[in-house]
Design a protein around this motif. Structure first.
Motif, PDB file in Angstrom:
ATOM      1  N   SER A  85      -1.323   5.152 -50.871  1.00  0.00           N
ATOM      2  CA  SER A  85      -2.754   5.310 -50.607  1.00  0.00           C
ATOM      3  C   SER A  85      -2.923   6.086 -49.310  1.00  0.00           C
ATOM      4  N   ALA A  86      -4.111   6.643 -49.091  1.00  0.00           N
ATOM      5  CA  ALA A  86      -4.374   7.375 -47.854  1.00  0.00           C
ATOM      6  C   ALA A  86      -4.208   6.471 -46.643  1.00  0.00           C
ATOM      7  N   GLU A  87      -4.624   5.214 -46.771  1.00  0.00           N
ATOM      8  CA  GLU A  87      -4.503   4.285 -45.648  1.00  0.00           C
ATOM      9  C   GLU A  87      -3.036   4.030 -45.282  1.00  0.00           C
ATOM     10  N   THR A  88      -2.192   3.845 -46.298  1.00  0.00           N
ATOM     11  CA  THR A  88      -0.774   3.634 -46.040  1.00  0.00           C
ATOM     12  C   THR A  88      -0.150   4.871 -45.407  1.00  0.00           C
ATOM     13  N   GLU A  89      -0.538   6.047 -45.877  1.00  0.00           N
ATOM     14  CA  GLU A  89      -0.011   7.284 -45.297  1.00  0.00           C
ATOM     15  C   GLU A  89      -0.361   7.404 -43.820  1.00  0.00           C
ATOM     16  N   ILE A  90      -1.580   7.024 -43.455  1.00  0.00           N
ATOM     17  CA  ILE A  90      -1.983   7.100 -42.053  1.00  0.00           C
ATOM     18  C   ILE A  90      -1.061   6.254 -41.186  1.00  0.00           C
ATOM     19  N   LEU A  91      -0.764   5.047 -41.650  1.00  0.00           N
ATOM     20  CA  LEU A  91       0.124   4.168 -40.890  1.00  0.00           C
ATOM     21  C   LEU A  91       1.537   4.743 -40.796  1.00  0.00           C
ATOM     22  N   LEU A  92       2.040   5.297 -41.897  1.00  0.00           N
ATOM     23  CA  LEU A  92       3.379   5.867 -41.898  1.00  0.00           C
ATOM     24  C   LEU A  92       3.464   7.085 -40.981  1.00  0.00           C
ATOM     25  N   PHE A  93       2.483   7.972 -41.069  1.00  0.00           N
ATOM     26  CA  PHE A  93       2.499   9.161 -40.220  1.00  0.00           C
ATOM     27  C   PHE A  93       2.360   8.798 -38.745  1.00  0.00           C
ATOM     28  N   THR A  94       1.531   7.800 -38.450  1.00  0.00           N
ATOM     29  CA  THR A  94       1.378   7.389 -37.057  1.00  0.00           C
ATOM     30  C   THR A  94       2.662   6.787 -36.516  1.00  0.00           C
ATOM     31  N   ALA A  95       3.357   5.994 -37.333  1.00  0.00           N
ATOM     32  CA  ALA A  95       4.646   5.432 -36.912  1.00  0.00           C
ATOM     33  C   ALA A  95       5.662   6.534 -36.653  1.00  0.00           C
ATOM     34  N   ALA A  96       5.717   7.510 -37.549  1.00  0.00           N
ATOM     35  CA  ALA A  96       6.635   8.635 -37.358  1.00  0.00           C
ATOM     36  C   ALA A  96       6.285   9.411 -36.096  1.00  0.00           C
ATOM     37  N   ARG A  97       4.996   9.630 -35.877  1.00  0.00           N
ATOM     38  CA  ARG A  97       4.560  10.412 -34.705  1.00  0.00           C
ATOM     39  C   ARG A  97       4.885   9.683 -33.403  1.00  0.00           C
ATOM     40  N   ARG A  98       4.728   8.374 -33.401  1.00  0.00           N
ATOM     41  CA  ARG A  98       5.044   7.621 -32.183  1.00  0.00           C
ATOM     42  C   ARG A  98       6.527   7.751 -31.829  1.00  0.00           C
ATOM     43  N   ASP A  99       7.385   7.622 -32.827  1.00  0.00           N
ATOM     44  CA  ASP A  99       8.820   7.761 -32.579  1.00  0.00           C
ATOM     45  C   ASP A  99       9.152   9.174 -32.106  1.00  0.00           C
ATOM     46  N   HIS A 100       8.539  10.154 -32.733  1.00  0.00           N
ATOM     47  CA  HIS A 100       8.736  11.556 -32.366  1.00  0.00           C
ATOM     48  C   HIS A 100       8.298  11.804 -30.924  1.00  0.00           C
ATOM     49  N   LEU A 101       7.151  11.247 -30.557  1.00  0.00           N
ATOM     50  CA  LEU A 101       6.630  11.411 -29.208  1.00  0.00           C
ATOM     51  C   LEU A 101       7.573  10.808 -28.174  1.00  0.00           C
ATOM     52  N   GLU A 102       8.032   9.588 -28.456  1.00  0.00           N
ATOM     53  CA  GLU A 102       8.887   8.885 -27.500  1.00  0.00           C
ATOM     54  C   GLU A 102      10.246   9.551 -27.329  1.00  0.00           C
ATOM     55  N   ARG A 103      10.836   9.970 -28.433  1.00  0.00           N
ATOM     56  CA  ARG A 103      12.227  10.389 -28.404  1.00  0.00           C
ATOM     57  C   ARG A 103      12.438  11.897 -28.244  1.00  0.00           C
ATOM     58  N   THR A 104      11.424  12.685 -28.601  1.00  0.00           N
ATOM     59  CA  THR A 104      11.602  14.141 -28.563  1.00  0.00           C
ATOM     60  C   THR A 104      10.586  14.839 -27.673  1.00  0.00           C
ATOM     61  N   ILE A 105       9.306  14.622 -27.935  1.00  0.00           N
ATOM     62  CA  ILE A 105       8.270  15.419 -27.276  1.00  0.00           C
ATOM     63  C   ILE A 105       8.152  15.104 -25.793  1.00  0.00           C
ATOM     64  N   ARG A 106       7.941  13.838 -25.449  1.00  0.00           N
ATOM     65  CA  ARG A 106       7.764  13.487 -24.036  1.00  0.00           C
ATOM     66  C   ARG A 106       8.963  13.870 -23.165  1.00  0.00           C
ATOM     67  N   PRO A 107      10.208  13.559 -23.581  1.00  0.00           N
ATOM     68  CA  PRO A 107      11.338  13.953 -22.739  1.00  0.00           C
ATOM     69  C   PRO A 107      11.426  15.462 -22.518  1.00  0.00           C
ATOM     70  N   ALA A 108      11.138  16.240 -23.552  1.00  0.00           N
ATOM     71  CA  ALA A 108      11.209  17.697 -23.414  1.00  0.00           C
ATOM     72  C   ALA A 108      10.133  18.213 -22.457  1.00  0.00           C
ATOM     73  N   LEU A 109       8.919  17.707 -22.584  1.00  0.00           N
ATOM     74  CA  LEU A 109       7.842  18.125 -21.687  1.00  0.00           C
ATOM     75  C   LEU A 109       8.129  17.711 -20.250  1.00  0.00           C
ATOM     76  N   ALA A 110       8.662  16.511 -20.083  1.00  0.00           N
ATOM     77  CA  ALA A 110       8.992  16.045 -18.732  1.00  0.00           C
ATOM     78  C   ALA A 110      10.053  16.920 -18.079  1.00  0.00           C
ATOM     79  N   ALA A 111      10.900  17.534 -18.904  1.00  0.00           N
ATOM     80  CA  ALA A 111      11.944  18.434 -18.401  1.00  0.00           C
ATOM     81  C   ALA A 111      11.437  19.869 -18.218  1.00  0.00           C
ATOM     82  N   GLY A 112      10.150  20.090 -18.467  1.00  0.00           N
ATOM     83  CA  GLY A 112       9.568  21.405 -18.266  1.00  0.00           C
ATOM     84  C   GLY A 112       9.771  22.380 -19.402  1.00  0.00           C
ATOM     85  N   LYS A 113      10.141  21.886 -20.561  1.00  0.00           N
ATOM     86  CA  LYS A 113      10.401  22.765 -21.698  1.00  0.00           C
ATOM     87  C   LYS A 113       9.117  23.074 -22.478  1.00  0.00           C
TER      88      LYS A 113
END
Length: 214
Positions: free
Chosen positions: A67-95
């Protein structure tokens, strides 16, 4: 203000399926690296080991699998992990982080095109993500042309493409509406031109963003 302001630059590409945005992501990454920039090229859903596992759940299988509601939860979970493990560290390093899709795609696919759930998407985003891109490049494309391109490519993930032309048309209108809503960070690029011409336009746009932060 974005929490990583003043360090790296967070760029996202959006557009309907088949718009050529993924190609433009790669071309931009190559261009910036040739200029000596440190670049992280990533994608959503995905971009971290946990998020890639969720990607397989949401992009494969029957169009009505979730369902659309389930997809929202799944995408948000994926995005949070992506933010924590990839995006934030790279930005903090000036990339420079170049991401193929981000929250704007969820606002469109799940928030509007599959139900009137935009407020839910935005609430979860504010609670769990709290980060918008510095610049979003929208590669604009005719929906029929984009769908034909998407269905003709190899290795495609079929689930969303199989919703058909009606979804593509809603998506294009929705993305253009988002570009007006978030005019401070969106840049609309005509994707109907030659790949090299589009890439040159993208490069100029990003150069201006980098100069503004220098």
């Amino acid at each position: 203000m974005n929490q990583d302001q003043g360090r790296g630059l967070f760029l996202t590409f959006e557009g309907i399926d088949g718009s050529g945005k993924s190609t433009q992501c790669r071309l931009l990454a190559d261009h910036l690296r040739s200029m000596g920039r440190e670049v992280v090229l990533t994608r959503e859903p995905g971009g971290s080991p946990g998020a890639e596992e969720i990607r397989r759940l949401v992009l494969e299988g029957d169009p009505d699998r979730w369902s659309a509601e389930t997809e929202i939860l799944l995408f948000t979970a994926a995005r949070r992990d992506h933010l924590e493990r990839t995006i934030r560290p790279a930005l903090a390093a000036g990339k420079v982080v170049i991401c193929d899709r981000f929250a704007d795609s969820t606002r469109m696919y799940q928030g509007l095109s599959r139900g009137d759930l935009r407020a839910t998407v935005d609430s979860l985003h504010a609670l769990m993500i709290g980060r918008e891109p510095d610049v979003t490049l929208l590669i604009d494309m005719d929906p029929a042309t984009g769908l034909a391109r998407a269905k003709g490519r190899q290795g495609r993930e079929e689930r969303f493409e199989d919703f058909g032309l009606d979804l593509q048309e809603k998506m294009r209108a929705g993305f253009l509406s988002l570009a007006e809503e978030f005019a401070d960070r969106f840049r609309v690029i005509d994707g109907a031109r030659q790949m090299e011409t589009v890439a040159a336009d993208v490069a100029r746009t990003v150069a201006a963003a980098l100069d503004a932060r220098a």
